[in-house]
Structures are given as C-alpha cells and as structure tokens.
Design a protein around this motif. Structure first.
Motif, PDB file in Angstrom:
ATOM      1  N   ASN A 170       0.744  -1.335   0.109  1.00 40.80           N
ATOM      2  CA  ASN A 170       0.031   0.042   0.017  1.00 40.80           C
ATOM      3  C   ASN A 170       0.910   1.282   0.082  1.00 40.80           C
ATOM      4  N   GLU A 177       1.492   4.390   1.571  1.00 43.74           N
ATOM      5  CA  GLU A 177       1.004   4.803   2.896  1.00 43.74           C
ATOM      6  C   GLU A 177       1.985   5.442   3.605  1.00 43.74           C
ATOM      7  N   ARG A 199      -1.278   6.414   8.189  1.00 40.68           N
ATOM      8  CA  ARG A 199      -2.202   6.833   7.180  1.00 40.68           C
ATOM      9  C   ARG A 199      -2.173   6.372   5.830  1.00 40.68           C
ATOM     10  N   SER A 200      -3.074   5.976   5.289  1.00 44.25           N
ATOM     11  CA  SER A 200      -3.083   5.675   3.730  1.00 44.25           C
ATOM     12  C   SER A 200      -3.074   6.670   2.975  1.00 44.25           C
ATOM     13  N   LYS A 201      -2.809   6.486   1.371  1.00 45.77           N
ATOM     14  CA  LYS A 201      -2.776   7.642   0.453  1.00 45.77           C
ATOM     15  C   LYS A 201      -4.257   8.218   0.327  1.00 45.77           C
ATOM     16  N   GLU A 202      -5.448   7.651   0.466  1.00 43.47           N
ATOM     17  CA  GLU A 202      -6.666   8.269   0.606  1.00 43.47           C
ATOM     18  C   GLU A 202      -6.837   9.080   1.620  1.00 43.47           C
ATOM     19  N   GLU A 203      -6.326   8.942   2.769  1.00 41.29           N
ATOM     20  CA  GLU A 203      -6.477   9.737   3.765  1.00 41.29           C
ATOM     21  C   GLU A 203      -5.290  10.916   3.702  1.00 41.29           C
ATOM     22  N   ASP A 229      -4.710  16.891   0.822  1.00 37.74           N
ATOM     23  CA  ASP A 229      -4.378  17.590   0.052  1.00 37.74           C
ATOM     24  C   ASP A 229      -3.840  18.926   0.257  1.00 37.74           C
TER      25      ASP A 229
END
Lengths: 481, 476
Positions: free
Chosen positions: B242, B244, B259-263, B266
């Motif tokens: 992942n 992350e 934390r993951s890429k989605e979290e 920006d």
C-alpha cells in the motif's frame, strides 16, 4: 460646531477654540443619537474620554502632534489592544486583541482619539454590510438602503457626520464602493503603501488599509500619518511618503491627462452617465485633457478576483479553529468535531461560501485551471493599466454601476452582489491606488467618481480630487440636512 | 531477488537564535509556550517576516553538496489542520526551493557512490502536541512552532539500509561541520523520513511506504530493514504494497500504518502572499562560499596527508564532526603516533560510546586522557591491553588515567637491565626447562614469559621481555 472637516477640527484644536474632550464628547453624543444606523460594533467611550483628557493635557503643554485630538472610528478589522476586535464575525465575538495594528498604532501616535470599532461585513466579505454578525448597517441617506461594504460602518459613520473620519480596508472595493454609496471620500492607497500588520487578513495580496473622510484634503492629511514601511510587514513599501496635503495646496499641477476607459462607461444607466460626464466637463474646465482609453481585460476582473480572493481567504481563515482563541463550540467531542462545529457555528454563510470556493480553487487538479489562470488574468489586467499609464496621468470612471441598493435586495443573489465591485476589483488586482469622491445623486442617493492613479501616485489622485471639490459641493451634502 | 530502493527526507533544525518568521527564541527545553509570540500563536492579523540567517544557512548547505542555489526562491503555504499548527498552514517551499540539484558521495565497504540530492527547502517546524499530560485532553506546546528547518530530499538512490545510514551520517556531519545545526537527534534537531520500496532489478520503481520521523541512526537502519522484510513478504505472497505513511516503533522494532494515500491531505500549496520572493545574489553566494568551514571530504584528505592515516580510518574519522574533533584534540598531545591514536579511538573509544549510547563528544574520558594512554603505549610504559583496561575504568569511574595506573601499579617494566635481571633469575631457577628448550621444545618460551610476568605482577613489557629471553637462551 456643526459639520467640521478633519482639517477644520485640527485647526480649531490647535487654536484652542475647542478642546479634545469637547470634540470627543460631541461625536460620542452624535453616535448615541444615531443608534439606528448600527455603525459601531464597539463604542469605546471611556477610553476615548480618558485619552481626550491626556491629549488636552499635552496640548496645554504645547505638545501638539499632527492629529492631536482628532476623533476617529476604526474598522473592526484592525486589532486594538485590550479591545474587542470582532471582524464582524461571531467567530471573534469574544476576541480581545493583545496588540495594536500598525495603522492603529500610527494613528494613536499621531494623536487621534478612537471613538469605537465600526461594523463591517463578516471578515470583510461582502458589498453591503449585510453579512455582519452584528446586523446590517444603514445608509444615512435612506435607512432602507445599504451603505455598501465591507467597510459599511466606517462609511456610514462619516457620511452621517458621527465621526469626522474613519479607517477602512479595501480588497475588491470595500472602501471605494461604500464611499460611493454614502457620498463621501474613500481612499484605497497603493498595495504596500500602508502596513497590513494587525489588519485581519482576508486576501493578503489584495488587502489594503485606507480612509474615509468628507473631503480630499482630510484624506491627504491622514494618509501621510498611516503610510510608510513597516518592518513587521514584508510587503509594505519603502517608497518615500510625500506631504500629500502640502502637495494638494501648493502644487500648480492641474492639466492632468485623464483617461476614461471605454469598458467603465459603456453600460452605464443614464443617471450615472450624466453625473459622470458632468464631472468630466468640470475637470476639462479645470484644465485636464481627457483621453479615451481601453482596459480590455476589465471584464475578467471580477472572475479573477473571485478565485484569488477566496483562495487566499480559505488559507487565511484556517487559523480560526477554536483552539487558541475565538469561538469554540460546546458540541465538540473530538478534534475533528472541535474544528467542524466551531467553524460551522462561528462563520456566516458568505464566509463559508468563500472558504469552500477557495479550497476548491486550490485543490490538486484544479489549481492550474483556477488559481494559476486567475493569476495570469491578474497579470494581464496589471499590464492593461501600465500601458494606459504610459499615456495618461490618471484614470477616471464611476465607482459603482449604480446607486445603493436596498437592504435584502441582493442577499440571495451573490453574483449580482459581486458585480457591484466590477469597477473596483481591477485596481486591487493591479495593486493600484484609487479613490472615490462624491459626484452627484440619483433619486436622492449618492454616486461616486473613481480616480485611479499609477503605483504610489496617491498625491495626484488627491490633487485632482481637491481641484474637483473646489469646483463642486457634492462632498458638502449631508444626509438629513 | 528484490532490489531495495530508498530515498530520504531529512529535517534539519537550523541553529538560528530566533524563529524563521518571528523574533521568538528557538531555545530548546524552555517552559511550555514561553517562546510563542503573537506571530507563533497565529493571532488574527499578524504577518511573518523572514529570518535571513536561515536563508544563508540553507545556501551554505547547498554549496556543501554541490547544489544549485536559486536566484529567486518562493515560500508557499502548505495547508492542513492540526492543533500544533496554529495558522492552519505551514510556511514551506514548493516550487523554487533555495537549494536544488545537488549530490553527495558516500563510501561504504571501500566503495564510493553518489547520492543525488533533489532539493533542500526552508520551512517552519510545527509545535508539539502532548497527549499524556492531562487525562483525556491533549496539550499544545508552541515553543517549537516556527523554528527554522531545512528539509533535504534525496533521490531514490540508496539500495540498502546501510547505504541510507551512511548517507544520513554524512549529511549529519556536513550540517554540524557547517555549524548550521546542532544535529541533536534526541531533541529532534535532526530527523528523517524514509521512503522505501522494492522492485525487481531493472524494473520500474515499486510502490513505496514512507516511514515518518525516525530520530536515530540505529532506528533508521532497523526501520528500513523491517520495512524491507515486510514488503518482501507481501510481494512474495503475491500481494501489493500500500502507498501509505508508516510509523516506526523502536520498542517493538516494527513499522505501523499511520495513514493511507486516500487519507492523505491535499495540502493546497500556493505561494504565500505575505512574503516577498527571496532574491539571492551571486555576490551573496560567493561571500558565503568564502566563509565555508572545512567539510568532511576535505578533512579526510587532510587527515591522510597531515597525520598519515589509512584511507578507511581517515574516512570514518572525518565523517563525523564529533569524532574528528575528538581525534584532533587528542592528536595535539600525541607526537607522531597518529595511526595508533586513530586505531585506539576507533576501536576502543567508539566502542565504549556505542555501548553506552553516548555521543563521543560527551565521553567522560577526554581527548587529553586518550592522548596520554596512547603515548604510554607507544613509549611502552604500558601495554595496549593495559591501556584498554585503564580506559574502561576511567570511563566508568571518571578518574584520570594517571591515577588509575598509579593506584593499580600497572606501569609496564620496559627497562632492559631490570627485565634481564628478572629473566636471568627465572632461567637459573629452571635449568631443566632451559635444557629442554635448547633441545627444541620451543613451546617453553611461553613458560619463561609467564614466570617473569608472574614475578613482575604482569608489568613486564612483553615485547622487550621476549627479545631478552631469546637473547639469553641463545647466548647460553
């Protein structure tokens, strides 16, 4: 002592015809009698009277400063030490500033007496003063009308003669538009002329502090005191500050070449058009040469502004998080809910709208399409102006497309509201100085004439205004008189 | 076979007196929130003013790694919400950092390799969130908020944890040599994020995990090795890594997802409108260049020339400012036996400081004392073995070496007449063994040495004693 200008008040104090205490009491009395206008968020009666006493003591020792004893109203966007500084927002309803803004500091240093903090659109976001947490301010010419915004309280107070002068800030027209709608003078100096330190930021690259007065000479006197480099503001300029007042009085200059951008006059309604061209005629009679010019990117100004200003605001307003000061929601249970609830409760609708728009414009994948493009438009607009200033000394147009609108009229139509800034935003985008002065009336409501100058050429704007006001008496008209 | 790919982001706190954008002190360890001005607190209306010293320090670093220095550099806002980030954005650099396009040569196992340095930018540090001070509540200390950092971003050029640590140590040595940071890892002045991924050699880069905020050389090595193992297990069982952010837990010696890429935030970078672009002139750069102190590579060359050290030893000594300073301080009092000194420091003193996890600069045995020990060894007053014992005792009890040598009466007997007398006595006492030796029983030499040592309580200089015994036995 009826309606005195700043220069008249200073003269009377200097000649000891009136004391600082007397004049302060007089204005405090007027403010109290004008409660319905809702110009002030905070009235600083006690501290004003104490300060007046001190200044009288100084005066008795012949210790006279440039603005000794002059009452003034401060827009509630300027931090004032020990005094609530709300910025028109519930978010800062409980905020007592621990320090003075540089503008406040300089005015105190020059001997002014602060009467209070004036009402404004929340965080200076608005063109009607209706977004204030403290309620709408009324236009003294007709209480059903808005005074303009965001510096509505400051403009209305000077127009109603309940303060001889006041400070304002102008990000897209927030000084000039209310000055126009209230029939007074409103000066936005060049970006960097006046320090922004202590002025609560809305859009940092556009914000500029300025002034409201009844005539150009008053603005000249005050501008000198608030201008100059501030080591606390890296964007403040080191360009020398001239004596604007003496320049207005003493210089023989009057044959200015004045440019009228087609884009500013093409779509005017008849009343505004007539007033405007009558003013042009007066300037011609003074000796000015009138030239038609083009500012061909003017039409993009509002769009570029509505990207740049919200983008900067979305970042500038992040500090209002309920952690260190300001509104903190009682509903907060976790860190995220502390942020969410405090900001949801603390900010009004217009502020939220701009934070959302700005956040979006800066987001990954949209930055180039919005923020970068807006910056490019901004450069084009600045280029238009610099090309124009190769041919003309000053640029002239109406400040607003029309007279004031009614309270409530545009609140549900943000686009219509934003368009009332159509003639003012481009100068902010280009960082230029501009001033609105009264040029007539439409159906009993004032109209404003905007004079735009080249960078740091406030002196010629003031000079032309001064010459115009010698020939006209629009600025001497008082509401309800 | 998997190839490990590592890139490091190193955060170096700059040794300025005041913060990057305010005049607050950057002193470490003061009472909470006493070094937080209205600017650090992000009061409404305040503005940042750039500390130009920090820019000069960043330029110094850039020059030390042969990087390009931007003639125009821009500060940007990195927007995210966190309680120890008072403004709701960090002032950092995004496009146009002060330093870009540098490189650094590292040496490992006798091989040298060049690591690319993508960029080094200036930014302000955040404050600290403290979660264990009040029950159920978090506390914020803003003393550190606004402290200047440079973030040094490498290319993904490293292929093993050891390479990464070698690079990291060299950067550490450079910033300390330049005097732009105290490099104190325990206080967080020097910390790093490691980006780790695996790939089949020759293929494109794999998906990386970023291990955040590692604050010791040892942990960096452990964290990367753990991460390599973890990713290898995933890939070999047919899974996918992942993208992350992970945290290294030194107690459990493992990395854990943060934390993951989605979290991921920006950050909505944009140029900070409160700060003017920084203009850096050629004159400014050349003045800074002239004032640069000696850097590790130059020092290594000098150590070889001036002290006649072996290449590898010069390399290790010069790679750490603490170590090279320790060596040079000791060298003042050692006449010509520099290689012996280097050996003794690198094996014994470094050994002890590693064992006690203590910086060599904080060693309880001073360089002067080490110089004495090395001099005694080279004068054959004491043996190397004794020198080690004395060092150990001196380290533990913080007593000076002369005192220890005196109290233990372990001064070596190198006096030839004295040793000859002792040796003669022993040989006379053991005529049978002498005869056996002469008949070819060479092993008995050890017996004679042992007997003399016994008589002299081990103080006989073994080298001199050997020679004397040989001579006596031959002569007889």
């Amino acid at each position: 002592m009826i309606y005195k200008s700043v220069t008249e008040i200073l003269e009377a104090i200097k000649k000891k015809q009136i004391s600082a205490t007397e004049i302060t009491k007089e204005y405090l009395k007027r403010i109290k009698a004008s409660g319905d206008l809702n110009c002030f968020i905070t009235l600083t009666e006690d501290s004003a009277l104490n300060r007046a006493k001190e200044i009288d003591k100084d005066i008795s020792k012949n210790n006279l400063k440039p603005l000794s004893g002059l009452p003034i109203a401060q827009k509630d966007i300027f931090c004032t030490k020990g005094i609530k500084t709300s910025c028109g927002s519930k978010m800062l309803d409980n905020f007592i500033s621990p320090y003075d803004a540089t503008v406040v500091d300089k005015l105190n240093e020059a001997g002014t007496i602060m009467l209070g903090k004036t009402n404004m659109d929340e965080f200076a976001m608005g063109s009607s003063n209706e977004t204030s947490f403290y309620g709408a301010v009324k236009n003294p010419w007709d209480y059903e009308y808005v005074p303009g915004g965001s510096s509505g309280g400051s403009a209305s107070a000077v127009a109603a003669r309940i303060s001889p002068c006041s400070t304002g800030t102008d990000t897209g027209g927030s000084i000039r538009q209310p000055a126009s709608l209230c029939g007074i003078c409103g000066l936005k100096p060049t970006y960097g002329r006046v320090s922004r330190f202590g002025m609560i930021a809305f859009a940092s690259s556009l914000d500029q502090a300025g002034l409201f007065t009844t005539d150009a000479l008053d603005a000249a006197v005050l501008l000198k005191e608030i201008s100059g480099h501030d080591p606390k503001d890296s964007t403040s300029s080191t360009v020398e500050v001239p004596n604007y007042h003496d320049y207005c009085i003493n210089s023989d200059k009057k044959n200015f070449t004045v440019g009228i951008p087609e884009e500013f006059v093409n779509d005017l309604n008849d009343d505004v058009k007539n007033s405007f061209y009558e003013s042009v005629k007066i300037l011609e009679n003074i000796g000015c040469k009138i030239k038609k010019i083009n500012l061909k990117h003017t039409g993009l100004g509002v769009s570029a502004y509505q990207v740049v200003a919200p983008a900067e605001c979305s970042s500038n307003l992040s500090r209002f998080d309920g952690v260190r000061y300001g509104h903190r929601s009682k509903k907060s249970e976790s860190l995220e809910s502390l942020y969410r609830e405090s900001r949801s409760e603390g900010f009004g609708k217009e502020v939220k709208r701009r934070i959302l728009v700005g956040t979006y414009a800066l987001s990954a994948g949209y930055y180039d399409a919005y923020y970068l493009k807006a910056q490019k438009v901004r450069n084009l607009i600045a280029q238009d102006f610099s090309q124009a200033f190769e041919k003309v000394d000053l640029i002239l147009g109406p400040t607003t497309p029309d007279k004031a609108f009614k309270i409530g009229e545009k609140m549900n139509d943000p686009i219509a509201m934003y368009l009332s800034d159509v003639y003012t935003v481009s100068t902010n985008l280009a960082g230029l100085p501009a001033m609105s002065i009264p040029m007539g009336f439409k159906e009993g409501m004032p109209l404003g004439l905007q004079i735009i100058g080249n960078h740091f050429d406030e002196k010629d704007i003031l000079k032309l205004s001064y010459l115009y006001q010698k020939e006209t008496d629009w600025h001497e008209q008082v509401p309800g008189a | 076979m998997w190839e490990t790919v590592i890139g490091l982001e190193i955060h170096v706190q700059l040794a300025t007196d005041s913060k990057l954008f305010s005049s607050s002190s950057t002193n470490f360890g003061s009472e909470q929130n006493t070094q937080a001005s209205i600017i650090d607190l992000a009061m409404p209306g305040v503005l940042p003013v750039l500390n130009k010293k920090a820019v000069n320090m960043a330029i110094m670093f850039g020059l030390a790694v042969d990087a390009k220095i931007a003639d125009k550099s821009i500060f940007a806002r990195k927007n995210y919400f966190y309680p120890d980030l008072p403004k709701g954005y960090q002032i950092s650099q995004y496009e146009l950092p002060v330093v870009y396009d540098g490189e650094l040569e590292i040496n490992l196992d006798g091989k040298s390799k060049t690591i690319g340095i993508t960029r080094a930018h200036l930014e302000e540090d955040a404050g600290k969130s403290i979660h264990d001070l009040f029950d159920g509540e978090s506390a914020i200390d803003l003393n550190r908020a606004g402290t200047p950092l440079i973030e040094i971003v490498s290319e993904p050029d490293m292929r093993s944890a050891r390479e990464a640590v070698t690079y990291l140590k060299k950067i550490h040595s450079i910033v300390k040599s330049l005097g732009i940071s105290d490099g104190n890892m325990e206080e967080g002045s020097f910390r790093c994020d490691a980006n780790v991924s695996l790939r089949k050699p020759g293929e494109d880069f794999g998906i990386r995990a970023e291990i955040k905020n590692i604050n010791s050389f040892r942990f960096v090595e452990h964290a990367i090795n753990y991460e390599v193992g973890r990713q290898q297990d995933i890939l070999e069982s047919g899974g996918a890594v992942n993208q992350e952010t992970r945290l290294y837990d030194p107690k459990k010696d493992e990395t854990r997802p943060m934390r993951s890429k989605e979290e991921a935030n920006d950050y909505r970078y944009f140029p900070d409108p409160d700060l003017l672009p920084v203009e850096i002139t050629k004159k400014q750069i050349s003045e800074i260049k002239k004032s640069l102190p000696e850097l590790p590579d130059a020092k290594k060359e000098r150590f070889i020339l001036e002290y006649g050290l072996k290449n590898d030893d010069a390399e290790i000594l010069s790679s750490s400012l603490d170590l090279s300073e320790y060596f040079e301080k000791a060298s003042i009092n050692v006449s010509s036996k520099f290689q012996l000194l280097a050996n003794f420091i690198l094996s014994e003193v470094v050994g002890l400081s590693n064992k006690h996890s203590l910086d060599i600069s904080k060693s309880p045995v001073t360089p002067d004392e080490i110089a004495k020990l090395v001099t005694y060894v080279s004068d054959e007053k004491i043996s190397i073995k004794q020198a080690k014992e004395v060092l150990n005792e001196s380290w533990q009890n913080k007593t000076n070496v002369d005192k220890i040598i005196k109290s233990k009466n372990i001064e070596q007997i190198s006096n030839i007449d004295l040793l000859s007398d002792e040796a003669k006595k022993i040989l006379e006492k053991h005529p049978k063994e002498v005869q056996d030796y002469k008949n070819g029983k060479d092993k008995l030499m050890g017996f004679f040495v042992g007997q003399v040592m016994k008589e002299t309580q081990g103080k006989a200089n073994p080298k001199a004693l050997n020679e004397i015994l040989h001579k006596l036995l031959k002569g007889e």
